[in-house]
Write an enzyme that holds these catalytic residues in place. Structure first.
Site: not given
Ligand code: URA
Length: 268
Positions: A104
């Protein structure tokens, strides 16, 4: 491997297929010392010596980079408006690099960048169960049996519950530091620490669903305020890297990845 000259030059970063065709026509290219004006000419990537305006072409069939993805950058190969993780790889030669999996925008940490589609597929394929290790800072009251809840799989609103995840709670920053010794994390954590209910968890998952870790914690009434990935299979984030920095994968790192995931041999 034998490939067309225009593909060879485009892969090596000399422009689009049309741009390199024009370059070839202009007489700028020699193969083994002989001037070539036909872009369909085949190049042996292992043995032929290709020159552009007298300079050797440094061709790699595959490239592998370990990036410490900083927060605030999107995990994409290209974007019309925003800087992407690929823009951070300044020394890349290949034009077909992509990030293996997605973090993310606000997640930090280990990201593998390559053009090796086979390796990527095997690292991400749900059937391979390749473990990805993260540290999450979480706010809210955690249930006493949170480890068992994560181990048994959680309903996060998808068709199927999540696959078993290994969760470990650190009693405090000190305990975390004895194992991870990550001064950058410690600094971040001290800035977050206004809220006394923060807890540090190590979490290992084998899937890669959208916002998976955040949604898992939400399913038990908590909220992730910071997330960092430290590992993907045998590959671990180099502690020497700072956010935004990267380096080429070392041969032994690649070989270890390859033992879990059969892939073409690395040429660095
Ligand atoms: N899980 C999440 O919620 N975000 C990420 O970036 C990776 C795994």
């Amino acid at each position: 491997m034998k490939i067309r000259l225009d593909k060879y030059l485009a892969d090596a970063g000399f422009g689009t297929r049309n741009e390199v065709k024009a370059l070839v026509k202009s007489g700028a290219i020699t193969i083994n010392g002989e001037k070539i004006k036909d872009s369909s000419q085949k190049v042996d990537t292992d043995t032929d010596e290709v020159n552009v305006n007298g300079e050797d072409v440094d061709y790699s069939e595959y490239e592998y980079y370990m990036l410490y993805k900083p927060a605030g950058i999107i995990t994409a190969s290209r974007d019309k408006k925003e800087e992407t993780v690929l823009n951070l790889i300044k020394s890349k030669k290949r034009r077909d690099l992509f990030p293996v999996g997605r973090l993310d925008r606000d997640t930090e940490g280990l990201l593998l960048i390559t053009n090796d589609g086979e390796l990527s597929h095997k690292l991400l394929s749900p059937g391979k169960h390749v473990e990805k290790g993260y540290v999450a800072v979480v706010t809210g009251y955690s249930p006493d049996d949170i480890e068992a809840l994560f181990e048994n799989g959680l309903d996060i609103g998808d068709e199927k519950p999540t696959k078993p995840a290994k969760l470990r709670r650190f009693s405090d920053l000190e305990e975390f530091m004895t194992e991870y010794d990550d001064s950058y994390f410690a600094e971040k954590f001290s800035k977050l620490k206004e809220d006394e209910s923060l807890t540090i968890y190590e979490i290992k998952i084998t899937e890669g669903r959208y916002h998976e870790i955040k949604r898992m914690f939400e399913a038990v009434g908590c909220s992730v305020v910071y997330l960092k990935r430290y590992s993907m299979g045998s590959l671990t984030l180099d502690p020497e890297l700072k956010p935004g920095e990267y380096r080429k994968l070392k041969i032994d790192e690649y070989k270890k990845l390859k033992t879990t995931c059969t892939a073409p041999f690395l040429v660095i």
